[in-house]
Write a protein that holds these residues in place. Structure first.
Motif, short mmCIF file in Angstrom:
data_model
loop_
_atom_site.label_atom_id
_atom_site.label_comp_id
_atom_site.label_asym_id
_atom_site.label_seq_id
_atom_site.Cartn_x
_atom_site.Cartn_y
_atom_site.Cartn_z
N LEU A 21 -4.34 -4.97 3.77
CA LEU A 21 -3.23 -5.64 3.09
C LEU A 21 -2.47 -4.64 2.23
CD1 LEU A 21 -1.69 -8.23 2.28
CD2 LEU A 21 -3.38 -8.53 0.44
N THR A 22 -3.19 -3.75 1.56
CA THR A 22 -2.55 -2.77 0.68
C THR A 22 -1.68 -1.78 1.45
OG1 THR A 22 -4.56 -1.43 0.77
CG2 THR A 22 -4.31 -2.92 -1.11
N GLU A 23 -1.77 -1.78 2.77
CA GLU A 23 -0.94 -0.91 3.61
C GLU A 23 0.23 -1.66 4.24
OE1 GLU A 23 -4.75 1.92 4.90
OE2 GLU A 23 -4.03 0.34 6.26
N PHE B 198 -1.66 -17.46 1.12
CA PHE B 198 -2.32 -16.69 0.06
C PHE B 198 -3.83 -16.64 0.23
CE2 PHE B 198 -4.56 -16.79 -4.04
CZ PHE B 198 -4.20 -15.56 -4.56
N VAL B 199 -4.46 -17.75 0.57
CA VAL B 199 -5.93 -17.79 0.58
C VAL B 199 -6.53 -16.85 1.61
CG1 VAL B 199 -6.02 -20.13 -0.37
CG2 VAL B 199 -6.05 -19.82 2.12
N THR B 200 -5.78 -16.53 2.67
CA THR B 200 -6.25 -15.53 3.62
C THR B 200 -5.91 -14.13 3.15
OG1 THR B 200 -6.13 -17.05 5.50
CG2 THR B 200 -6.06 -14.71 6.01
N LEU B 201 -4.70 -13.94 2.63
CA LEU B 201 -4.32 -12.60 2.17
C LEU B 201 -5.23 -12.11 1.05
CD1 LEU B 201 -0.40 -12.77 2.11
CD2 LEU B 201 -1.91 -11.93 3.94
N VAL B 202 -5.62 -12.99 0.13
CA VAL B 202 -6.42 -12.54 -1.01
C VAL B 202 -7.83 -12.13 -0.58
CG1 VAL B 202 -7.49 -14.73 -1.77
CG2 VAL B 202 -6.75 -13.03 -3.47
N ARG B 203 -8.27 -12.58 0.58
CA ARG B 203 -9.58 -12.21 1.12
C ARG B 203 -9.49 -11.07 2.14
NH1 ARG B 203 -9.52 -17.19 -0.65
NH2 ARG B 203 -11.43 -18.20 -1.37
N PHE B 204 -8.29 -10.62 2.43
CA PHE B 204 -8.11 -9.75 3.59
C PHE B 204 -8.87 -8.43 3.45
CE2 PHE B 204 -6.09 -7.36 6.91
CZ PHE B 204 -5.84 -8.32 7.88
N GLY C 102 -5.75 -3.16 -8.21
CA GLY C 102 -4.37 -3.24 -7.77
C GLY C 102 -3.77 -4.62 -7.84
N TRP C 103 -4.62 -5.65 -7.88
CA TRP C 103 -4.11 -7.02 -7.90
C TRP C 103 -3.28 -7.33 -9.14
CZ3 TRP C 103 -3.62 -10.23 -4.03
CH2 TRP C 103 -4.43 -10.06 -2.89
N THR C 104 -3.46 -6.59 -10.18
CA THR C 104 -2.74 -6.87 -11.43
C THR C 104 -1.59 -5.89 -11.67
OG1 THR C 104 -4.35 -5.57 -12.69
CG2 THR C 104 -4.74 -7.95 -12.51
N THR C 105 -1.27 -5.05 -10.69
CA THR C 105 -0.18 -4.09 -10.86
C THR C 105 1.16 -4.76 -10.59
OG1 THR C 105 -0.39 -3.37 -8.55
CG2 THR C 105 -1.65 -2.16 -10.21
N PRO C 106 2.25 -4.20 -11.12
CA PRO C 106 3.58 -4.80 -10.91
C PRO C 106 3.92 -4.92 -9.42
CG PRO C 106 3.66 -3.14 -12.64
CD PRO C 106 2.30 -3.03 -12.03
N HIS C 107 4.61 -5.99 -9.08
CA HIS C 107 4.96 -6.25 -7.68
C HIS C 107 6.45 -6.19 -7.40
CE1 HIS C 107 6.12 -10.23 -9.13
NE2 HIS C 107 4.94 -10.31 -9.72
#
Length: 328
Positions: A241-243, A220-226, A294-299
């Motif tokens: 990441l969003t792709e 997670f700590v790398t993905l959240v900074r990606f 986008g971080w708070t959108t449904p997953h």
């Protein structure tokens, strides 16, 4: 022969362990130790998340450094008078020097400092979260999850090693490569691993087992900074990441889980990387994007097997003094 053009991460020099039995001279004790972090740093973010999930806020105090370093590295300029209010020091390097007079090596976070003496205990970023999960159990909150279950440790360690080598460290290998060949190798290894992780996570909610473990914290700590820094700043730009649909949904799932997103400060992250790494970004200009909404959108990953905390419960909200700014 090692490629001198490839980024090499220095191993942690101070690796004293704090254990339940105190067999190594550092016993677990509430109120004795201070965890020093930068909210910009992914390695420190690991320990922050573990501390939150396990409910150790009252047992291990927290110091947060300025995201912008100077020639003496991490500094406490966010605190009144530029001093940590507990340790009384202006720079984390002072705790390193208290441990080893004349020390001239790197000063890194996370760092655990013995409050009574002001002496650095450990900067062993790779092992602090697992020790918090296994050695500090007597001080865990009621309902704390098992982040390093004994039956899964071999698999967790194997997955975590792949993630460390190709992803956590891989983005740095891309960003600080000193020739095209070193960059190309790191870039290929990074995205090959991300593709493999996407495949692994397509039908399972978490990396190992049916609940969050330290393996998920590590990724997670790398993905959240990606997208905020690694995609552009470190040239990790095959995809955002969003792709990457599976990893983007997985990262949002964790971000929205109490204990993860509430440790993330995107302002600190962006200002640190873009202002401090002048060899990569000489202008020091911090980009305005990306859009963080986008971080708070449904997953949608609730449909997959597993629950975040296993038999445990979510942590309560963070203490008021430790809350990060809301997404903008």
């Amino acid at each position: 022969m090692a490629d001198t053009k490839e980024f090499k991460r220095s191993p942690s020099r101070f690796t004293d362990r704090i254990t339940a039995d105190g067999a190594q001279g550092r016993p677990v004790e509430a109120g004795r130790y201070r965890l020093v972090v930068s909210r910009a740093c992914p390695w420190a973010n690991r320990s922050l998340i573990a501390r939150r999930l396990l409910g150790l806020e009252s047992a291990v105090s927290l110091a947060v450094t300025d995201p912008i370093q100077d020639e003496r590295s991490w500094r406490f300029t966010l605190d009144p008078d530029g001093r940590d209010p507990v340790l009384g020091i202006r720079y984390l390097s002072e705790a390193y020097l208290a441990r080893e007079p004349g020390y001239t090596g790197g000063v890194s976070v996370p760092a655990i400092v013995d409050e009574p003496s002001g002496v650095l205990v450990s900067n062993d970023y790779r092992n602090i979260p697992a020790d918090l999960a296994t050695e500090w159990t007597a001080l865990h909150r009621d309902g704390a999850p098992d982040l390093y279950p004994r039956a899964l440790r071999e698999e967790i360690d194997a997955v975590a090693e792949d993630v460390f080598r190709d992803v956590n460290n891989g983005v740095y290998k891309c960003g600080f490569a000193r020739d095209q060949g070193a960059y190309d190798r790191a870039f290929t290894a990074l995205f090959d691993r991300l593709d493999a992780l996407s495949e692994r996570l397509a039908a399972r909610r978490y990396l190992v087992g049916s609940a969050i473990t330290v393996a998920d914290i590590n990724l997670f700590v790398t993905l959240v900074r990606f997208d905020a820094v690694y995609h552009g700043h470190f040239k990790c730009n095959r995809n955002k990441l969003t792709e990457m649909p599976v990893l983007w949904a997985y990262a949002r799932d964790l971000f929205q889980t109490p204990g993860f997103g509430d440790t993330v400060d995107f302002d600190h992250i962006k200002r640190h990387y873009y202002e401090v790494h002048r060899e990569i970004n000489p202008s020091g200009i911090v980009p305005a994007g990306p859009d963080l909404s986008g971080w708070t959108t449904p997953h949608g990953r609730e449909a997959l097997p597993g629950t975040p905390f296993g038999d445990g419960t979510p942590p309560p909200p963070p203490p008021e003094a430790e809350r990060v700014p809301p997404l903008r």
